[in-house]
Design an enzyme around this catalytic site. Structure first.
Site, mmCIF file in Angstrom:
data_model
loop_
_atom_site.group_PDB
_atom_site.id
_atom_site.type_symbol
_atom_site.label_atom_id
_atom_site.label_comp_id
_atom_site.label_asym_id
_atom_site.label_seq_id
_atom_site.Cartn_x
_atom_site.Cartn_y
_atom_site.Cartn_z
ATOM 1 N N MET A 30 47.642 39.651 42.743
ATOM 2 C CA MET A 30 47.298 40.734 41.827
ATOM 3 C C MET A 30 45.790 40.772 41.587
ATOM 4 S SD MET A 30 50.362 41.380 39.148
ATOM 5 C CE MET A 30 49.939 40.077 38.003
ATOM 6 N N GLU A 35 40.236 29.951 43.099
ATOM 7 C CA GLU A 35 40.401 28.955 44.155
ATOM 8 C C GLU A 35 41.868 28.761 44.530
ATOM 9 O OE1 GLU A 35 39.595 26.374 47.133
ATOM 10 O OE2 GLU A 35 38.172 27.657 46.051
ATOM 11 N N HIS A 37 44.180 31.143 44.785
ATOM 12 C CA HIS A 37 44.461 32.178 45.796
ATOM 13 C C HIS A 37 43.804 31.830 47.133
ATOM 14 C CE1 HIS A 37 44.581 34.680 41.963
ATOM 15 N NE2 HIS A 37 45.778 34.894 42.470
ATOM 16 N N LEU A 187 44.553 26.648 37.558
ATOM 17 C CA LEU A 187 43.819 27.898 37.716
ATOM 18 C C LEU A 187 44.752 29.087 37.542
ATOM 19 C CD1 LEU A 187 41.422 27.189 40.716
ATOM 20 C CD2 LEU A 187 40.969 27.062 38.272
#
Length: 284
Positions: A30, A35, A37, A187
């Protein structure tokens, strides 16, 4: 890296990859990349010839009181980060491209029963129906050999794996470990909503999971005792409000009393107005 916005354009590029015999790895996101992703994208690049990533803030998975309007977006920043992770195709459709008749007039949904009504699904009714519907749609557009998801969204991974299995999709679902800050905070794109005090308070999620690990390592096998210890630790943080703490079977997500094999310990906690999730898997 090529940035595309139309479904037909992506489909054409996928056909070209297939004609050359290439494999495709897919990372749906999205946006507001971090980091976590990027670790998915880099893993996909190691294992597949071509990596497709998508950025789409899906309105179907947001409830009426949730943060769709203020969900962080920064396509310019995301494009730079995706390219740094060697993404080949970045698919960024508009809502009108994905739902041309309008979200309210979109009639087809994919609903995975039972395992979507617990944990985050209990607090966010309809959320996973929106997730499975859009992921199914993206899978049909990209037609990947493998799709990559983070362990932080453990329930989402379990739901998508079940959807792929039940619908006989020829896609491998690869789970990549949670990426954390140096102090242990998982994260998340929603971390941007935390102020300085809330950011400090948010560490209590990881700290509670570490407490659970210590209990398990010491021989505790009582789910109730583990939940109680985690609850006490989080309740001591004034800025934290517990949504749920659960000890469940890793695959069925059913609650268990005594731990005898692989389990998922998962929690959702509001820090101020921001809802954060985290989890760990105990292999036994």
């Amino acid at each position: 890296m090529k940035i595309v916005h139309q479904i037909n354009q992506v489909k054409g590029m996928i056909r070209e990859v297939r004609q050359k015999g290439g494999t495709i790895g897919f990372v749906p996101t999205m946006g507001y990349l971090h980091e976590g992703h990027l670790s998915l994208m880099r893993r996909a690049k190691v294992e597949q010839a071509v990596v497709v990533a998508s950025i789409f803030v899906n309105p179907l998975q947001f409830g009426p009181k949730e943060d769709l309007a203020v969900y962080p977006r920064d396509l310019e920043r995301d494009s730079v980060l995706a390219e740094s992770a060697d993404v080949d195709i970045l698919f960024v459709p508009a809502v009108e491209e994905m739902y041309p008749q309008g979200v309210k007039r979109f009639l087809t949904v994919v609903d995975v029963a039972a395992i979507t009504g617990v944990l985050c699904g209990a607090a966010r009714p309809g959320h996973f129906r929106g997730v499975t519907t859009v992921v199914n749609k993206l899978f049909h557009i990209v037609e990947p050999d493998a799709a990559y998801f983070g362990q932080k969204d453990a329930q989402q991974v379990t739901v998508i794996k079940r959807m792929v299995e039940d619908l006989n999709m020829n896609i491998s679902i690869v789970t990549v470990p949670t990426v954390r800050e140096a102090d242990g905070l998982a994260l998340s794109s929603r971390n941007v909503f935390l102020n300085v005090a809330e950011r400090r308070a948010a560490l209590v999620l990881h700290q509670s999971l570490q407490a659970a690990v210590r209990l398990l390592a010491g021989g505790c096998r009582s789910a109730a005792a583990i939940r109680a210890a985690m609850t006490a630790l989080i309740a001591a943080e004034p800025l934290a409000s517990i949504d749920y703490i659960a000890v469940v079977d890793r695959d069925s997500l059913a609650e268990i009393a005594a731990i005898s094999g692989p389990v998922l310990i998962a929690l959702a906690v509001r820090i101020g107005k921001t809802r954060l999730i985290d989890n760990m898997v105990w292999e036994g």
